[in-house]
Design a protein around this motif. Structure first.
Motif, PDB file in Angstrom:
ATOM      1  N   SER A   1       0.826  -1.209   0.000  1.00  0.00           N
ATOM      2  CA  SER A   1       0.000   0.000   0.000  1.00  0.00           C
ATOM      3  C   SER A   1       0.860   1.258   0.000  1.00  0.00           C
ATOM      4  O   SER A   1       0.565   2.217  -0.719  1.00  0.00           O
ATOM      5  N   ALA A   2       1.915   1.257   0.794  1.00  0.00           N
ATOM      6  CA  ALA A   2       2.806   2.420   0.845  1.00  0.00           C
ATOM      7  C   ALA A   2       3.496   2.638  -0.498  1.00  0.00           C
ATOM      8  O   ALA A   2       3.665   3.783  -0.939  1.00  0.00           O
ATOM      9  N   SER A   3       3.883   1.554  -1.162  1.00  0.00           N
ATOM     10  CA  SER A   3       4.495   1.679  -2.486  1.00  0.00           C
ATOM     11  C   SER A   3       3.519   2.274  -3.490  1.00  0.00           C
ATOM     12  O   SER A   3       3.886   3.127  -4.304  1.00  0.00           O
ATOM     13  N   ALA A   4       2.275   1.820  -3.433  1.00  0.00           N
ATOM     14  CA  ALA A   4       1.262   2.352  -4.348  1.00  0.00           C
ATOM     15  C   ALA A   4       1.002   3.833  -4.080  1.00  0.00           C
ATOM     16  O   ALA A   4       0.930   4.643  -5.012  1.00  0.00           O
ATOM     17  N   VAL A   5       0.891   4.203  -2.811  1.00  0.00           N
ATOM     18  CA  VAL A   5       0.666   5.607  -2.459  1.00  0.00           C
ATOM     19  C   VAL A   5       1.867   6.459  -2.892  1.00  0.00           C
ATOM     20  O   VAL A   5       1.705   7.562  -3.430  1.00  0.00           O
ATOM     21  N   TYR A   6       3.075   5.952  -2.683  1.00  0.00           N
ATOM     22  CA  TYR A   6       4.278   6.681  -3.103  1.00  0.00           C
ATOM     23  C   TYR A   6       4.263   6.933  -4.611  1.00  0.00           C
ATOM     24  O   TYR A   6       4.545   8.043  -5.057  1.00  0.00           O
ATOM     25  N   TYR A   7       3.927   5.908  -5.390  1.00  0.00           N
ATOM     26  CA  TYR A   7       3.886   6.073  -6.843  1.00  0.00           C
ATOM     27  C   TYR A   7       2.831   7.101  -7.250  1.00  0.00           C
ATOM     28  O   TYR A   7       3.091   7.977  -8.075  1.00  0.00           O
ATOM     29  N   ILE A   8       1.649   7.001  -6.674  1.00  0.00           N
ATOM     30  CA  ILE A   8       0.562   7.920  -7.021  1.00  0.00           C
ATOM     31  C   ILE A   8       0.953   9.358  -6.693  1.00  0.00           C
ATOM     32  O   ILE A   8       0.769  10.271  -7.508  1.00  0.00           O
ATOM     33  N   VAL A   9       1.505   9.571  -5.515  1.00  0.00           N
ATOM     34  CA  VAL A   9       1.892  10.927  -5.106  1.00  0.00           C
ATOM     35  C   VAL A   9       3.039  11.451  -5.961  1.00  0.00           C
ATOM     36  O   VAL A   9       3.029  12.617  -6.375  1.00  0.00           O
ATOM     37  N   SER A  10       4.021  10.604  -6.249  1.00  0.00           N
ATOM     38  CA  SER A  10       5.164  11.070  -7.047  1.00  0.00           C
ATOM     39  C   SER A  10       4.745  11.437  -8.465  1.00  0.00           C
ATOM     40  O   SER A  10       5.223  12.435  -9.005  1.00  0.00           O
ATOM     41  N   VAL A  11       3.843  10.674  -9.061  1.00  0.00           N
ATOM     42  CA  VAL A  11       3.355  11.019 -10.401  1.00  0.00           C
ATOM     43  C   VAL A  11       2.554  12.316 -10.362  1.00  0.00           C
ATOM     44  O   VAL A  11       2.702  13.186 -11.230  1.00  0.00           O
ATOM     45  N   ALA A  12       1.731  12.486  -9.337  1.00  0.00           N
ATOM     46  CA  ALA A  12       0.931  13.710  -9.222  1.00  0.00           C
ATOM     47  C   ALA A  12       1.823  14.935  -9.031  1.00  0.00           C
ATOM     48  O   ALA A  12       1.600  15.981  -9.655  1.00  0.00           O
ATOM     49  N   VAL A  13       2.830  14.822  -8.175  1.00  0.00           N
ATOM     50  CA  VAL A  13       3.733  15.956  -7.933  1.00  0.00           C
ATOM     51  C   VAL A  13       4.546  16.270  -9.187  1.00  0.00           C
ATOM     52  O   VAL A  13       4.708  17.449  -9.550  1.00  0.00           O
ATOM     53  N   THR A  14       5.054  15.248  -9.862  1.00  0.00           N
ATOM     54  CA  THR A  14       5.820  15.464 -11.092  1.00  0.00           C
ATOM     55  C   THR A  14       4.962  16.149 -12.144  1.00  0.00           C
ATOM     56  O   THR A  14       5.413  17.103 -12.799  1.00  0.00           O
ATOM     57  N   THR A  15       3.750  15.689 -12.318  1.00  0.00           N
ATOM     58  CA  THR A  15       2.840  16.305 -13.287  1.00  0.00           C
ATOM     59  C   THR A  15       2.552  17.751 -12.918  1.00  0.00           C
ATOM     60  O   THR A  15       2.573  18.640 -13.790  1.00  0.00           O
ATOM     61  N   ALA A  16       2.301  18.003 -11.652  1.00  0.00           N
ATOM     62  CA  ALA A  16       2.018  19.374 -11.213  1.00  0.00           C
ATOM     63  C   ALA A  16       3.217  20.289 -11.445  1.00  0.00           C
ATOM     64  O   ALA A  16       3.059  21.430 -11.907  1.00  0.00           O
ATOM     65  N   LEU A  17       4.412  19.805 -11.151  1.00  0.00           N
ATOM     66  CA  LEU A  17       5.608  20.618 -11.362  1.00  0.00           C
ATOM     67  C   LEU A  17       5.835  20.914 -12.842  1.00  0.00           C
ATOM     68  O   LEU A  17       6.251  22.024 -13.196  1.00  0.00           O
ATOM     69  N   GLU A  18       5.585  19.934 -13.693  1.00  0.00           N
ATOM     70  CA  GLU A  18       5.740  20.156 -15.135  1.00  0.00           C
ATOM     71  C   GLU A  18       4.732  21.179 -15.649  1.00  0.00           C
ATOM     72  O   GLU A  18       5.063  22.019 -16.481  1.00  0.00           O
ATOM     73  N   VAL A  19       3.505  21.114 -15.149  1.00  0.00           N
ATOM     74  CA  VAL A  19       2.482  22.079 -15.559  1.00  0.00           C
ATOM     75  C   VAL A  19       2.854  23.482 -15.090  1.00  0.00           C
ATOM     76  O   VAL A  19       2.759  24.458 -15.846  1.00  0.00           O
ATOM     77  N   VAL A  20       3.316  23.600 -13.845  1.00  0.00           N
ATOM     78  CA  VAL A  20       3.719  24.908 -13.324  1.00  0.00           C
ATOM     79  C   VAL A  20       4.877  25.472 -14.131  1.00  0.00           C
ATOM     80  O   VAL A  20       4.906  26.664 -14.455  1.00  0.00           O
ATOM     81  N   GLU A  21       5.823  24.606 -14.479  1.00  0.00           N
ATOM     82  CA  GLU A  21       6.977  25.046 -15.277  1.00  0.00           C
ATOM     83  C   GLU A  21       6.543  25.554 -16.648  1.00  0.00           C
ATOM     84  O   GLU A  21       7.028  26.586 -17.112  1.00  0.00           O
TER      85      GLU A  21
ATOM     86  N   VAL B   1      -2.662  20.218 -18.139  1.00  0.00           N
ATOM     87  CA  VAL B   1      -2.759  19.081 -17.212  1.00  0.00           C
ATOM     88  C   VAL B   1      -3.123  17.810 -17.962  1.00  0.00           C
ATOM     89  O   VAL B   1      -2.542  16.746 -17.733  1.00  0.00           O
ATOM     90  N   SER B   2      -4.079  17.907 -18.887  1.00  0.00           N
ATOM     91  CA  SER B   2      -4.481  16.708 -19.629  1.00  0.00           C
ATOM     92  C   SER B   2      -3.373  16.227 -20.550  1.00  0.00           C
ATOM     93  O   SER B   2      -3.205  15.023 -20.749  1.00  0.00           O
ATOM     94  N   GLN B   3      -2.579  17.136 -21.099  1.00  0.00           N
ATOM     95  CA  GLN B   3      -1.453  16.737 -21.945  1.00  0.00           C
ATOM     96  C   GLN B   3      -0.372  16.043 -21.128  1.00  0.00           C
ATOM     97  O   GLN B   3       0.206  15.053 -21.559  1.00  0.00           O
ATOM     98  N   GLN B   4      -0.108  16.555 -19.934  1.00  0.00           N
ATOM     99  CA  GLN B   4       0.948  15.997 -19.100  1.00  0.00           C
ATOM    100  C   GLN B   4       0.576  14.626 -18.555  1.00  0.00           C
ATOM    101  O   GLN B   4       1.423  13.775 -18.377  1.00  0.00           O
ATOM    102  N   SER B   5      -0.676  14.408 -18.246  1.00  0.00           N
ATOM    103  CA  SER B   5      -1.066  13.150 -17.625  1.00  0.00           C
ATOM    104  C   SER B   5      -1.465  12.076 -18.624  1.00  0.00           C
ATOM    105  O   SER B   5      -1.809  10.975 -18.229  1.00  0.00           O
ATOM    106  N   SER B   6      -1.379  12.365 -19.913  1.00  0.00           N
ATOM    107  CA  SER B   6      -1.840  11.393 -20.910  1.00  0.00           C
ATOM    108  C   SER B   6      -0.973  10.139 -20.959  1.00  0.00           C
ATOM    109  O   SER B   6      -1.458   9.059 -21.243  1.00  0.00           O
ATOM    110  N   GLY B   7       0.306  10.219 -20.653  1.00  0.00           N
ATOM    111  CA  GLY B   7       1.177   9.057 -20.736  1.00  0.00           C
ATOM    112  C   GLY B   7       1.174   8.182 -19.495  1.00  0.00           C
ATOM    113  O   GLY B   7       1.704   7.081 -19.509  1.00  0.00           O
ATOM    114  N   THR B   8       0.589   8.649 -18.418  1.00  0.00           N
ATOM    115  CA  THR B   8       0.658   7.903 -17.156  1.00  0.00           C
ATOM    116  C   THR B   8      -0.672   7.287 -16.759  1.00  0.00           C
ATOM    117  O   THR B   8      -0.794   6.784 -15.637  1.00  0.00           O
TER     118      THR B   8
END
Length: 124
Positions: free
Chosen positions: A36-56, A76-83
């Motif tokens: 569960s912790a691994s799954a939560v880590y992956y979900i959060v890391s993808v969300a943070v990476t996507t958010a940072l790319e959008v902000v950039e 946001v939709s362009q950034q999250s399309s591959g994940t």
């Protein structure tokens, strides 16, 4: 409150696997917690990476149109399309761990309660 209900509530409301740890089923609890912790880590890391790319991208565009809500939504939709597919799989894994944690900790608690009843009856 019965041990089985406490264990199920801990797994359901706190984190998957905590109910097993409460019941001293350390191997099952550790496996569920780690998965569960691994799954939560992956979900959060993808969300943070996507958010940072959008902000950039928003900050790099010099036009005022970047602050438009429609433009931000498109970014946001362009950034999250591959994940999408890996994210869906990881989300399913997390939900399955959560359900297993609740159901199995309740069942293991019931087994322990019945064993305590049998042991209590023999001592009389």
């Amino acid at each position: 409150m019965k041990r089985s209900i406490k264990a199920a509530l801990l797994s359901g409301l706190v984190f998957p696997g905590i109910g097993h740890l409460y019941l001293k089923r350390y191997i099952h609890g550790t496996i569920l917690c780690m998965a569960s912790a691994s799954a939560v880590y992956y979900i959060v890391s993808v969300a943070v990476t996507t958010a940072l790319e959008v902000v950039e991208k928003i900050q790099s565009e010099s036009s005022g149109a970047a602050s438009d809500m429609a433009a931000i939504t498109d970014l946001v939709s362009q950034q999250s399309s591959g994940t999408e597919q890996p994210m869906n799989i990881v989300t399913i894994v997390f939900v399955v761990c959560w359900v297993i944690g609740i159901v199995d900790s309740y069942w293991q608690g019931r087994v322990q309660e019945k064993a305590e009843q049998v042991m209590g009856g023999k001592e009389r």
